[in-house]
Design an enzyme around this catalytic site. Sequence first.
Site, mmCIF file in Angstrom:
data_model
loop_
_atom_site.group_PDB
_atom_site.id
_atom_site.type_symbol
_atom_site.label_atom_id
_atom_site.label_comp_id
_atom_site.label_asym_id
_atom_site.label_seq_id
_atom_site.Cartn_x
_atom_site.Cartn_y
_atom_site.Cartn_z
ATOM 1 N N ARG A 38 0.804 -1.249 -0.098
ATOM 2 C CA ARG A 38 0.063 0.044 0.044
ATOM 3 C C ARG A 38 0.907 1.246 -0.061
ATOM 4 N NH1 ARG A 38 -3.126 2.767 4.723
ATOM 5 N NH2 ARG A 38 -4.496 4.149 3.754
ATOM 6 N N HIS A 39 0.234 2.291 -0.696
ATOM 7 C CA HIS A 39 1.051 3.495 -0.707
ATOM 8 C C HIS A 39 1.405 4.077 0.774
ATOM 9 C CE1 HIS A 39 -2.464 5.595 0.816
ATOM 10 N NE2 HIS A 39 -3.157 5.002 0.023
ATOM 11 N N GLY A 40 2.428 4.963 0.941
ATOM 12 C CA GLY A 40 2.829 5.560 2.267
ATOM 13 C C GLY A 40 1.901 6.504 2.740
#
Length: 460
Positions: A81-83
């Site tokens: 998942r993106h940060g």
Amino acid sequence: MLTFLWKFTVFYVCYTSGFLSNYVTFEDEANIPAIAKYFNTKGRYEEVNPYLREDILAVNRSILQPPSAECRQIHLTAIIRHGTRYPTTKNIKEMQQLYNIVLHNASGEQSWLHELQTQWRMWYTEDMDGRLVQKGVNELKHLAVRLSKLFPSLISEEKLRGGFIKFITSSKHRCVNSTLSFKAGLTELWDIKDMEFDHAVNDALMRFFDKCTRFLEEVDNNPSAVTEVEKFKEGPEVRRVQQKVADILNVPYSSISYDMAEAAFYLCAYEFAIKTVNSPWCRLFDEVDAQVVEYANDLKHFWKRSYGYDINSKSSCILFHDVFSRLGKAAEENMSGQQVTEAVTVQVGHAETLLPLLTLLGFFNDSEPLTSTNFAAQAHRSFRTSHMLPYAANLILVLYDCGGNLRLQPLLNEKPVTFPGLADQASMPLYQDVLEHYKDLLQGCDFETECRLFKQPAEV
Ligand SMILES: *[C@@H]1O[C@H](CO)[C@@H](O)[C@H](O)[C@H]1NC(C)=O
Ligand SMILES: *[C@@H]1O[C@H](CO)[C@@H](O)[C@H](O)[C@H]1NC(C)=O
Ligand SMILES: *[C@@H]1O[C@H](CO)[C@@H](O)[C@H](O)[C@H]1NC(C)=O
Ligand SMILES: *[C@@H]1O[C@H](CO)[C@@H](O)[C@H](O)[C@H]1NC(C)=O
Ligand SMILES: *[C@@H]1O[C@H](CO)[C@@H](O)[C@H](O)[C@H]1NC(C)=O
């Protein structure tokens, strides 16, 4: 700033098996809101893996525990998942509304309320719209470095330079930036300046939920799909939290909607995730309040992305087959004496990418569904997005060759997990057994068929 209060430094010392192992300052602890472990998908990765608070590059290779010394890693797929990101425009509007009430209508003697009114500034603007923040850039860089330490034979300079590491991302800016950050983590680690590495944008794989008509019609755009969420928001647990916020601010109950109470909760979460501050917003909630808001959000994820409806997980069939076809290709190449051409695949997407896939694989499946009336009974549920899906959450599948036997190890957020239903196999089952376990999905789970609005009778 309130934080000056904590600027006296008290050291305490931890003894672990007789060693003087670390110092933690009181300041560090005080900077973590007591409610930080209930932030759902807006929580920090460090709350899921607290050892990272002391050393963000710490890894423990002995957790992998392959069954024999001859086991070699031959392929790894990481779905990440993106940060950490800014709030979305919708969140920011709600935060602004709440802030206006605090500023113009709230009264009270509390010093933290006074601080909100006089010193805190609404610095979130609508154009931030969910973009990756600097903390998010660092998270993906650090994750890349930790994974290279955990899997040095696969995530290596040689493999990267040789083109054996592939990158695939969702088209959303926060995901593309996260992918760039992951790559930068590796190129900075190995000081690579003479080469650049491509990534492919692929929304069919990483944003399958946008392409699945049946999911969109029956769940995502269907208000009646989230009836349980709406009922919970009108129920006694949530009403108590709303009234408590109104009481503390000394404003009429009618002026604090659920969305505004939630906005206060997320202001605490965002200030902490983005700036690592324990902001005065956090003072509106105790842990019991936080558990209620956490449950409301888990309910939403359960009904919109997980076990609530079969189509939620089936919408990820396309990603499921993609992952298993790559595993199959790597297995075949290794077994037939060729070099594995795609040693590592890094795929960057969303919480909404990971959750349906985890659901399809059967993870976090409690015996009872989450409903509007069983908050108390679900206190010990396994379905907790706060634990599963913080920023930079990741599902990693590692294929091993153990002297001719292939094994597959799943890790969630860098910790080994077991495929549900294969629990007797410990954390590293035979690849063949995994294929057998998921054989119905491997033979079916066709994205086009599942996502068609009206199934053909012959296919039922
Ligand atoms: C590493 O993991 C192993 C196995 O889980 C555990 O026994 C050991 O204490 C861990 N070491 C450190 C330094 O955390
Ligand atoms: C994300 O990408 C955009 C466009 O490439 C860039 O302008 C921005 O600075 C990046 N943000 C971060 C935090 O890296
Ligand atoms: C806040 O106070 C203003 C007057 O200062 C009033 O017009 C407004 O209705 C109040 N809003 C709420 C939500 O109580
Ligand atoms: C398959 O993997 C094992 C472990 O790395 C290795 O010893 C073997 O040479 C590989 N086979 C091929 C053909 O690469
Ligand atoms: C989840 O659990 C329910 C009830 O125990 C079961 O019927 C269902 O098959 C499980 N789903 C998956 C995907 O394992």
